[in-house]
Design a protein around this motif. Sequence first.
Motif, PDB file in Angstrom:
ATOM      1  N   LYS A 190      72.102  12.935  78.016  1.00  0.00           N
ATOM      2  CA  LYS A 190      70.707  12.493  78.071  1.00  0.00           C
ATOM      3  C   LYS A 190      69.875  13.225  77.028  1.00  0.00           C
ATOM      4  O   LYS A 190      69.062  12.603  76.322  1.00  0.00           O
ATOM      5  CB  LYS A 190      70.130  12.729  79.465  1.00  0.00           C
ATOM      6  N   HIS A 235      68.141   6.984  82.627  1.00  0.00           N
ATOM      7  CA  HIS A 235      68.410   7.485  83.974  1.00  0.00           C
ATOM      8  C   HIS A 235      69.781   8.137  83.980  1.00  0.00           C
ATOM      9  O   HIS A 235      70.790   7.476  83.702  1.00  0.00           O
ATOM     10  CB  HIS A 235      68.361   6.349  84.999  1.00  0.00           C
ATOM     11  N   ALA A 236      69.837   9.421  84.286  1.00  0.00           N
ATOM     12  CA  ALA A 236      71.090  10.173  84.305  1.00  0.00           C
ATOM     13  C   ALA A 236      71.277  10.833  85.655  1.00  0.00           C
ATOM     14  O   ALA A 236      70.304  11.252  86.299  1.00  0.00           O
ATOM     15  CB  ALA A 236      71.093  11.231  83.197  1.00  0.00           C
ATOM     16  N   ASN A 237      72.526  10.932  86.108  1.00  0.00           N
ATOM     17  CA  ASN A 237      72.789  11.678  87.329  1.00  0.00           C
ATOM     18  C   ASN A 237      72.762  13.181  87.033  1.00  0.00           C
ATOM     19  O   ASN A 237      72.531  13.596  85.899  1.00  0.00           O
ATOM     20  CB  ASN A 237      74.099  11.226  87.986  1.00  0.00           C
ATOM     21  N   SER A 238      73.029  13.991  88.040  1.00  0.00           N
ATOM     22  CA  SER A 238      72.872  15.441  87.884  1.00  0.00           C
ATOM     23  C   SER A 238      74.083  16.117  87.256  1.00  0.00           C
ATOM     24  O   SER A 238      74.064  17.328  87.025  1.00  0.00           O
ATOM     25  CB  SER A 238      72.586  16.081  89.252  1.00  0.00           C
ATOM     26  N   ASN A 239      75.125  15.354  86.969  1.00  0.00           N
ATOM     27  CA  ASN A 239      76.310  15.921  86.343  1.00  0.00           C
ATOM     28  C   ASN A 239      75.955  16.598  85.026  1.00  0.00           C
ATOM     29  O   ASN A 239      75.125  16.098  84.266  1.00  0.00           O
ATOM     30  CB  ASN A 239      77.335  14.809  86.121  1.00  0.00           C
ATOM     31  N   THR A 261      75.135   5.210  89.261  1.00  0.00           N
ATOM     32  CA  THR A 261      73.863   5.468  88.581  1.00  0.00           C
ATOM     33  C   THR A 261      73.247   4.169  88.109  1.00  0.00           C
ATOM     34  O   THR A 261      72.032   3.961  88.220  1.00  0.00           O
ATOM     35  CB  THR A 261      74.088   6.417  87.382  1.00  0.00           C
ATOM     36  N   SER A 307      71.712   2.253  91.030  1.00  0.00           N
ATOM     37  CA  SER A 307      70.403   2.787  91.416  1.00  0.00           C
ATOM     38  C   SER A 307      69.311   2.312  90.466  1.00  0.00           C
ATOM     39  O   SER A 307      68.210   1.936  90.900  1.00  0.00           O
ATOM     40  CB  SER A 307      70.458   4.315  91.431  1.00  0.00           C
ATOM     41  N   SER A 309      76.352  14.508  81.984  1.00  0.00           N
ATOM     42  CA  SER A 309      75.322  13.470  81.919  1.00  0.00           C
ATOM     43  C   SER A 309      74.018  14.028  81.369  1.00  0.00           C
ATOM     44  O   SER A 309      73.336  13.380  80.558  1.00  0.00           O
ATOM     45  CB  SER A 309      75.080  12.866  83.306  1.00  0.00           C
ATOM     46  N   GLN A 310      73.655  15.237  81.799  1.00  0.00           N
ATOM     47  CA  GLN A 310      72.418  15.844  81.329  1.00  0.00           C
ATOM     48  C   GLN A 310      72.498  16.187  79.843  1.00  0.00           C
ATOM     49  O   GLN A 310      71.514  16.037  79.107  1.00  0.00           O
ATOM     50  CB  GLN A 310      72.105  17.087  82.155  1.00  0.00           C
ATOM     51  N   GLY A 328      76.081   8.300  83.597  1.00  0.00           N
ATOM     52  CA  GLY A 328      76.768   8.797  84.782  1.00  0.00           C
ATOM     53  C   GLY A 328      77.935   7.908  85.112  1.00  0.00           C
ATOM     54  O   GLY A 328      78.990   7.980  84.484  1.00  0.00           O
ATOM     55  N   THR A 371      71.603   3.998  81.513  1.00  0.00           N
ATOM     56  CA  THR A 371      72.031   4.875  82.598  1.00  0.00           C
ATOM     57  C   THR A 371      73.182   5.744  82.104  1.00  0.00           C
ATOM     58  O   THR A 371      74.041   5.292  81.339  1.00  0.00           O
ATOM     59  CB  THR A 371      72.474   4.077  83.833  1.00  0.00           C
TER      60      THR A 371
END
Length: 269
Positions: free
Chosen positions: A17, A6-10, A47, A50, A13-14, A43, A41
């Motif tokens: 991932k 699970h990665a945030n939109s940064n 993150t 969540s 981070s992508q 981020g 996770t």
Amino acid sequence: MRVSIHANSNANSQVAKGKLLAGLKAPAFQIDEAHPDVVITIGGDGTLLSAFHRYADQLDHVRFIGVHTGHLGFYTDWRDFEVDALIEALNRDSGESISYPLLDVLTDFEDGTTAHYLALNEATLKRESGTMRSDVYIRENFFESFRGDGLCVATPTGSTAYSKSNGGAVIHPRLDAMQVTEIASINNRVFRTLAAPMILAPDEWISLRPEPFQDYVMTIDQFTARPSMINAIRFKIASERIHFARYRHMHFWDRVEDAFIGAKKPDAL
């Protein structure tokens, strides 16, 4: 090993991932979002919070790993430039883990229904307008009548978050305790509260019985609810725990120092 990522939109981070997904293509790993053994996770602590709530019903077999794409977080052991080292650690995995206590929150509503929550950091109760008025009970024994903006109940790991900003103590996560801090309490000749943080033992619980208003706001970690008429809310240390796959040790107080002080280390004597 079944893994969920699970990665945030940064952007960082992508990128991390993608690198992690490429490194987990070996037969020993399987990407499984529904029933993972390990949740990674990427981020920050938000993150991870969540992801914790997504898998809160699988805590008996899920372990978490946090990768931070900023500065070091309290729930993250790895940085985004350490993905290769993390993949090596996953390949050597032997089930090692460390666990932290959680907060169990049970809410009774006026219509006879109930709601149950788990919190990793904290839960709060406030009013949107006006003063919150609530009787406070410890182990069903009346303790005080609270007047103020609200109350915060935190886990040891959550003691470094909102609880600390309300004057709470920082508690080591090996302690199965919960902490109650007041949010702008009213203390005068008419109304008196303890006006100090309370740290409760694992066999104790605290109950709030607020006066019947409809504008209460309840938070569970980063999630906000505006519940219907509340009769009572009970907080206690949960029987469930969160487990982290801990491949290397970072001392809790080092995390605290890094997050809040960041002081220059003294020269060796």
